[in-house]
Design an enzyme around this catalytic site. Structure first.
Site, PDB file in Angstrom:
ATOM      1  N   GLY A   1       0.856  -1.197   0.000  1.00  0.00           N
ATOM      2  CA  GLY A   1       0.000   0.000   0.000  1.00  0.00           C
ATOM      3  C   GLY A   1       0.888   1.242   0.000  1.00  0.00           C
TER       4      GLY A   1
ATOM      5  N   SER B   1       6.711  -4.320  -2.154  1.00  0.00           N
ATOM      6  CA  SER B   1       6.177  -3.023  -2.552  1.00  0.00           C
ATOM      7  C   SER B   1       6.343  -2.047  -1.383  1.00  0.00           C
ATOM      8  CB  SER B   1       4.715  -3.188  -3.002  1.00  0.00           C
ATOM      9  OG  SER B   1       4.241  -2.037  -3.634  1.00  0.00           O
ATOM     10  N   TRP B   2       5.259  -1.412  -0.915  1.00  0.00           N
ATOM     11  CA  TRP B   2       5.391  -0.567   0.282  1.00  0.00           C
ATOM     12  C   TRP B   2       5.929  -1.386   1.455  1.00  0.00           C
ATOM     13  CZ3 TRP B   2       6.000   3.606   3.014  1.00  0.00           C
ATOM     14  CH2 TRP B   2       5.680   3.582   4.380  1.00  0.00           C
TER      15      TRP B   2
ATOM     16  N   ASP C   1       7.803  -5.059 -13.836  1.00  0.00           N
ATOM     17  CA  ASP C   1       7.087  -4.346 -12.777  1.00  0.00           C
ATOM     18  C   ASP C   1       7.027  -2.865 -13.162  1.00  0.00           C
ATOM     19  OD1 ASP C   1       6.219  -3.093 -10.442  1.00  0.00           O
ATOM     20  OD2 ASP C   1       7.403  -4.394  -9.129  1.00  0.00           O
TER      21      ASP C   1
ATOM     22  N   HIS D   1       4.431  -6.739 -11.035  1.00  0.00           N
ATOM     23  CA  HIS D   1       4.590  -6.264  -9.662  1.00  0.00           C
ATOM     24  C   HIS D   1       4.099  -7.256  -8.611  1.00  0.00           C
ATOM     25  CE1 HIS D   1       4.918  -3.386  -6.410  1.00  0.00           C
ATOM     26  NE2 HIS D   1       3.627  -3.497  -6.129  1.00  0.00           N
TER      27      HIS D   1
END
Length: 313
Positions: free
Chosen positions: A40, A107-108, A264, A292
């Site tokens: 996120g 990711s985050w 990605d 991703h």
């Protein structure tokens, strides 16, 4: 990935006057602790996230970050910064009486994993990271202003739609105004458009089921508002801070495996490559047929293999 399992324990942890986190434990009660840091920010955890880990070897710890998933209050932006989340991870570690644990994030979640490890290197046994994201201005510009837009022009048109033409020179800022509107309809419409852009672009082959997540009001509201809040504030850190040599030196001794999809377009390979250049000791896998998402076959396989390897540390 391992077969689905259910938690043997769930709980809540009050981390401030405002925020209460949801957490869950699964796998082996006496196993090696691993904490999963979701993406996120604002994404929340999913039952499938337990399946990256061998449930015989690992005590699997999942939690929803501030404002996300089952944590309360939903979509709350107050007292919600990178460094608040780093403190929360430490509070959870202490609550669960864990001395050191493995840290797994994509990711985050990779951003937060690096920020946490650099703040508490003595508590991290290993890092397994995917889709490296360090929240530099160049990374945000590529995905939210100009870059991925060249590859997904039809989805980009939908992303642009809620924003007046005269405000499109800074889309993160323009979305910030709408995502914080007092008008519910304006806010939810913007949240769904923001969320759909990421869902459409996150897999090499677009997954309609994944895209449909963006149509859920509560999910989209939390996901979009929290993401945008972090991005408009530059992640509450200096540009490039997580890649700075003095910060990498704090964690250079920690075993680290990075799995990165070649295609990605949310968190492009250039950032994983930049991490490898400043931290050559890491193991970097670039998956030739992945985007991703952590769930794409080649990516998932390598993440499970890394977790299996580190279970014996």
């Amino acid at each position: 990935m391992y077969p689905p399992i259910e938690p043997y324990q769930t709980g809540t942890l009050k981390v401030s006057d405002i925020h209460t986190l949801y957490y869950e434990l699964s796998g082996n009660k006496e196993g090696v602790p691993v904490v999963f840091l979701h993406g996120g920010p604002g994404g929340g955890v999913d039952a499938k996230d337990r399946s990256f880990f061998d449930p015989v070897k690992y005590k699997i710890i999942l939690f929803d970050q501030r404002g996300a998933g089952k944590s309360t209050p939903s979509a709350c932006l107050e007292e919600n910064t990178t460094w608040d989340l780093v403190k929360d991870i430490e509070k959870l570690r202490q609550e669960l009486k864990v001395d050191k644990w493995h840290v797994f994030g994509g990711s985050w979640g990779s951003t937060l994993s690096l920020a946490y490890a650099q703040s508490h290197p003595d508590r991290v046994k290993s890092l397994t990271l995917r889709g490296i994201f360090t929240l530099r201005k160049s990374e945000l510009k590529f995905f939210y202003q100009e870059g991925t837009s060249h590859l997904f022009p039809e989805a980009w048109d939908e992303y642009l739609a809620p924003i007046p033409v005269e405000e499109r020179h800074d889309l993160i800022l323009a979305y910030h105004a709408q995502l914080n509107s007092v008008d519910d309809e304006t806010r939810i419409k913007a949240a769904k458009a923001w969320s759909k852009w990421e869902m459409v672009t996150s897999k090499l082959f677009v997954d309609p089921e994944h895209v449909a997540e963006a149509d859920k009001d509560e999910f989209a509201n939390a996901f979009a508002r929290i993401e945008n809040h972090y991005f408009v504030n530059g992640g509450f850190m200096r540009d490039g801070q997580l890649l700075a040599p003095q910060e990498i030196d704090k964690i250079r001794h920690i075993p680290c495996t990075v799995v990165q999809g070649r295609y990605d377009v949310v968190c492009p390979t250039t950032t994983a490559y930049a991490l490898k250049k400043v931290w050559p000791e890491i193991t970097l896998h670039i998956v030739p047929d992945a985007g991703h998402s952590s769930r794409e076959p080649g990516t998932a396989k390598l993440l499970v293999e890394a977790a299996n390897k580190y279970a014996d540390l």
